[in-house]
Scaffold this active site. Sequence first.
Site, PDB file in Angstrom:
ATOM      1  N   GLY A  59       0.873  -1.173   0.000  1.00 37.16           N
ATOM      2  CA  GLY A  59       0.000   0.000   0.000  1.00 37.16           C
ATOM      3  C   GLY A  59       0.914   1.228   0.000  1.00 37.16           C
ATOM      4  CB  ALA A  60       1.041   4.165  -2.239  1.00 41.80           C
ATOM      5  NE  ARG A 100       5.543  -3.394  -4.691  1.00 42.97           N
ATOM      6  CZ  ARG A 100       4.247  -3.527  -4.433  1.00 42.97           C
ATOM      7  NH1 ARG A 100       3.794  -3.320  -3.197  1.00 42.97           N
ATOM      8  NH2 ARG A 100       3.396  -3.861  -5.381  1.00 42.97           N
ATOM      9  CG  ASP A 248       0.040   1.977  -5.840  1.00 46.03           C
ATOM     10  OD1 ASP A 248      -1.096   1.511  -5.994  1.00 46.03           O
ATOM     11  OD2 ASP A 248       0.832   1.595  -4.959  1.00 46.03           O
ATOM     12  CE  LYS A 259      -2.059  -4.384  -6.506  1.00 42.71           C
ATOM     13  NZ  LYS A 259      -0.674  -4.774  -6.851  1.00 42.71           N
TER      14      LYS A 259
HETATM   15  O1  MRU Z   1       0.695  -4.089  -4.573  1.00 44.41           O
HETATM   16  P1  MRU Z   1       0.059  -3.340  -3.431  1.00 44.41           P
HETATM   17  O2  MRU Z   1      -0.760  -4.205  -2.558  1.00 44.41           O
HETATM   18  O3  MRU Z   1       1.059  -2.500  -2.687  1.00 44.41           O
HETATM   19  O4  MRU Z   1      -0.929  -2.321  -4.151  1.00 44.41           O
HETATM   20  C1  MRU Z   1      -1.660  -1.426  -3.356  1.00 44.41           C
HETATM   21  C2  MRU Z   1      -2.625  -0.604  -4.119  1.00 44.41           C
HETATM   22  O5  MRU Z   1      -2.727  -0.673  -5.328  1.00 44.41           O
HETATM   23  C3  MRU Z   1      -3.418   0.398  -3.326  1.00 44.41           C
HETATM   24  O6  MRU Z   1      -4.665   0.613  -3.921  1.00 44.41           O
HETATM   25  C4  MRU Z   1      -2.655   1.733  -3.269  1.00 44.41           C
HETATM   26  O7  MRU Z   1      -1.343   1.552  -2.857  1.00 44.41           O
HETATM   27  C5  MRU Z   1      -3.323   2.717  -2.398  1.00 44.41           C
HETATM   28  S1  MRU Z   1      -3.174   2.316  -0.689  1.00 44.41           S
HETATM   29  C6  MRU Z   1      -3.880   3.559   0.192  1.00 44.41           C
END
Ligand code: MRU
Length: 365
Positions: A59-60, A100, A248, A259
Amino acid sequence: MTALKTDSTLRPVRWDADIRPHGALVLLDQTRLPDELVSITCQCSKSIWNAIRTLQVRGAPAIGVAAAYGVVVGLDESRPDDQSWQTNVGPVCDYLAGSRPTAVNLFWALNRMRRRAEQLGHRTWTDARTALLAEAHAIRDEDAAMCRAIGRAGQHLIADGAGVLTHCNAGALATSEYGTALALVYTAAEKGREFTVFVDETRPLLQGSRLTAWELERHKINTTLICDNMAAVMMAQKRIGVVITGADRIAANGDTANKIGTYSLAVLAAAHEIPFYIAAPSSTFDMQTLDGSLIPIEQRPPEEVRTIMGKATAPPSVQVYNAAFDVTPARLITGIVTEHGIIHPVNVRNIRSVLGLNERITPIA
Ligand code: MRU
């Protein structure tokens, strides 16, 4: 209005000052949810890099907070002295930045730590460490405050009786606490509204079913889990009133990486004339990246698609495409809910104005 009780077990990133010898970063291992509530203790930068890469923390905003603490851990590890600590900051930040590529909050938090280190100039290592740890705490606390403000700014988008569709996990588990997309849900619930959240399973790593459904149930939110390919029919049946996801990275023109599968939802929402909102803090905007075509998209291991939770679901030799994120064009986004208010319609001018960024108009000679 009753404030929703925040569940501290949902806090994905925590600093434990009592762990010897210097304190440590404690992460809730999200790869083990919903089966097991297991924490991991990180006392070296490699373990933090690895936790980010393998989505133990994800999650970002949460990635950004973990990386900020990672700078302190990485410096502790290199046993710096008053002369050498400054020269170690750059390499530690560069190393963590390689974990990442897509979530810009990672780079935003690391740049903030770099800038703080520069300001500390020739301070002793003891003083500098105290200040850098305080900066990491500030990044965490500000993230929590931004999430609360996002909830307040966008809660009215969830009407009584509504069906809300969300994708992946943009909740407490993805931030310091409370979430971004789910902040709207939690605040609407605090206001006493009743509604249903439809949660996309989110293949390949199932953040929707493993994390969002789990988190929403813990908060006693009416939740229905659906497979990713069910969204269209739910919309056609008029069971979805609004789609809300996180982000993200948001480019200067509003194109938004989130995502994989988010773009499909935006197309479906447009086809069914359903509003599609992104909820994200200002730390997720990347004004240096002009549009979505320039956002780096993470490619992940093929095994994540050939298997589900470690069990083979495809021939081991089949070719796989596994992009972790996609980009939703700004024109498909009804609005972006930020801690400063809602950006609508989504364009460069409105983004700059809501975020309070100065317009720089270059005069034509
Ligand atoms: O691969 P992830 O689980 O890190 O992807 C997370 C997402 O795509 C979330 O929607 C995004 O980071 C927003 S979290 C507030």
